[in-house]
Write a protein that holds these residues in place. Structure first.
Motif, PDB file in Angstrom:
ATOM      1  N   GLU A  76      -0.425   2.561  -6.233  1.00  0.00           N
ATOM      2  CA  GLU A  76      -1.084   3.645  -5.520  1.00  0.00           C
ATOM      3  C   GLU A  76      -1.807   4.556  -6.504  1.00  0.00           C
ATOM      4  OE1 GLU A  76       1.956   5.683  -3.427  1.00  0.00           O
ATOM      5  OE2 GLU A  76       3.032   6.339  -5.229  1.00  0.00           O
ATOM      6  N   SER A 110      -3.740  -0.103  -0.656  1.00  0.00           N
ATOM      7  CA  SER A 110      -3.425   1.285  -0.320  1.00  0.00           C
ATOM      8  C   SER A 110      -4.634   1.937   0.314  1.00  0.00           C
ATOM      9  CB  SER A 110      -3.026   2.057  -1.585  1.00  0.00           C
ATOM     10  OG  SER A 110      -4.015   1.957  -2.586  1.00  0.00           O
ATOM     11  N   PHE A 111      -4.397   2.819   1.283  1.00  0.00           N
ATOM     12  CA  PHE A 111      -5.435   3.520   2.047  1.00  0.00           C
ATOM     13  C   PHE A 111      -6.101   2.624   3.091  1.00  0.00           C
ATOM     14  CE2 PHE A 111      -5.979   6.357  -1.885  1.00  0.00           C
ATOM     15  CZ  PHE A 111      -4.980   7.203  -1.447  1.00  0.00           C
ATOM     16  N   PHE A 149      -7.790   6.573   5.709  1.00  0.00           N
ATOM     17  CA  PHE A 149      -7.645   7.654   4.737  1.00  0.00           C
ATOM     18  C   PHE A 149      -8.651   8.761   5.034  1.00  0.00           C
ATOM     19  CE2 PHE A 149     -10.630   4.566   2.977  1.00  0.00           C
ATOM     20  CZ  PHE A 149     -11.715   5.360   2.644  1.00  0.00           C
ATOM     21  N   GLY A 163      -4.002   9.320   2.244  1.00  0.00           N
ATOM     22  CA  GLY A 163      -3.734   8.297   3.247  1.00  0.00           C
ATOM     23  C   GLY A 163      -3.522   8.905   4.618  1.00  0.00           C
TER      24      GLY A 163
END
Length: 400
Positions: free
Chosen positions: A121, A305-306, A333, A353
């Motif tokens: 992350e 991630s996101f 996000f 996020g």
């Protein structure tokens, strides 16, 4: 004999013939603007090293004030280029990826957005970098997620089924393993998988020595015996390690006495017959997602991630050589440009996020504070809610 002498004479008359016979080609001299080559020749033989430097106001397209490229079978290891000294070469960011420019460099002022690999992350919510006067400002860092797991533990008499080496796995990752020949998982729980739970791998069911290992008339079907029913055994009635536990029961697709009869793939999904993934060729590419688990009969995808997965998590191979529907990774996000908020310290673009909260530093000079102040930022369905600027002394976490 005449043919042998003729070949020898051809090699003397045509120096390039030896390279042609071996499949190794020469390289043409690269066109280099704003620079010079050493040695400067019209062509270069295979594995020749070429050094080049650039005129004032320019620099090589790789690190350093001078550079080296090697001729490799008709192509240069990198195409020699001299770029503006204010331009940037591609940055090196561990455990991350970004869109690379086709020309191999970036103009002054160009911005790139970093996507962290699965299990990592963005540190401090920073996900962008900008080329400023030849260097990258504030390169993002991708750090291991708090709930991610390291490499899986060693399982005696077993091997992990996974494509390629990987030292970090995202939370909820599932890995399969197979017992070595002569060993099997016994008891009620015969699930040969381990799961990443809150930063730790679950305990694996041990592989025990099989009582009938090495005996005659076993799984091969000799002596009129059955195949044993183990998922790791070979021969008739074998169940793929990742297939459904109830596949083939009670008059299944095989249609004969409630047992499966094919070994290559007898499951069905929506009218399609499923087979092993080796029959479908290259794996489907999912933008902003990666394969995190590979079984004999399926691929399991996870988004970066996101990003949030939309669609099936597992993708299977059909007997006609096509893949089942693949998922998509939808952006999930909020993008916060700190320069747009007077109360925040200008620290570039930050990403929060969806459904998460972040803490951003407030502009100390703007408000003449003695202590550092911070604002709590919350992202909900793509919308930002920015809290008041408070110091830790004021009790930021209590929403001062």
């Amino acid at each position: 004999m005449c043919v042998r002498y003729l070949g020898f004479l051809l090699l003397i008359w045509f120096p390039g013939a030896l390279h042609a016979l071996s499949g190794q080609q020469n390289c043409r001299a690269p066109k280099l603007d704003h620079g010079y080559l050493v040695p400067d020749e019209e062509s270069y033989t295979h594995e020749t090293n070429l050094t080049y430097a650039c005129d004032k106001g320019h620099k090589p397209v790789v690190e350093g004030w001078w550079a080296r490229s090697t001729c490799q079978d008709g192509k240069w290891s990198h195409e020699p280029q001299c770029i503006d000294e204010n331009a940037c070469i591609p940055p090196t960011i561990l455990n991350a990826k970004y869109t690379e420019n086709s020309n191999g460099w970036y103009e002054n002022g160009h911005k790139i957005r970093i996507i962290c690999a699965i299990g990592y992350e963005h540190k401090n919510f920073s996900a962008t970098a900008e080329c400023t006067n030849g260097t990258w400002s504030s390169l993002p860092v991708c750090e291991k997620q708090f709930l991610a797991c390291g490499e899986p533990p060693e399982i005696p008499h077993a091997v992990i089924i996974h494509e390629g080496y990987q030292d970090v796995f995202a939370a909820d990752s599932v890995l399969q393993y197979e017992c070595e020949e002569g060993f099997t998982v016994e008891g009620v729980n015969t699930n040969k998988t381990i799961i990443c739970i809150s930063g730790k791998w679950s305990t694996a069911s041990p592989c025990h020595s099989r009582p009938d290992a090495g005996r005659g008339g076993s799984a091969a079907g000799g002596g009129g015996s059955t195949c044993g029913g183990h998922s790791t055994s070979a021969g008739c009635g074998t169940r793929p390690a990742d297939s459904k536990p109830d596949a083939g029961r009670g008059g299944s697709a095989a249609g004969g006495g409630g047992s499966s009869s094919s070994s290559g793939g007898n499951d069905r999904e929506g009218g399609h017959q499923i087979t092993t993934i080796n029959n479908c060729g290259r794996y489907p590419r999912v933008s902003n997602g990666d394969v995190v688990e590979r079984g004999p009969m399926f691929l399991k995808y996870q988004c970066s991630s996101f990003y949030k997965r939309v669609g099936p998590q597992k993708v299977m191979c059909y007997s006609d050589g096509t893949w089942s529907p693949v998922p998509t990774c939808k952006a999930a996000f909020c993008e916060v440009d700190t320069a747009d908020y007077r109360q925040l310290e200008n620290a570039g673009i930050k990403f929060i996020g969806d459904g998460q909260k972040g803490i951003l530093k407030c502009d100390k000079l703007e408000w003449y504070w003695i202590h550092d102040h911070y604002s709590e930022v919350q992202c909900t369905d793509g919308r930002i809610r920015l809290g008041k600027c408070c110091s830790w002394l004021d009790g930021l976490r209590q929403g001062c």
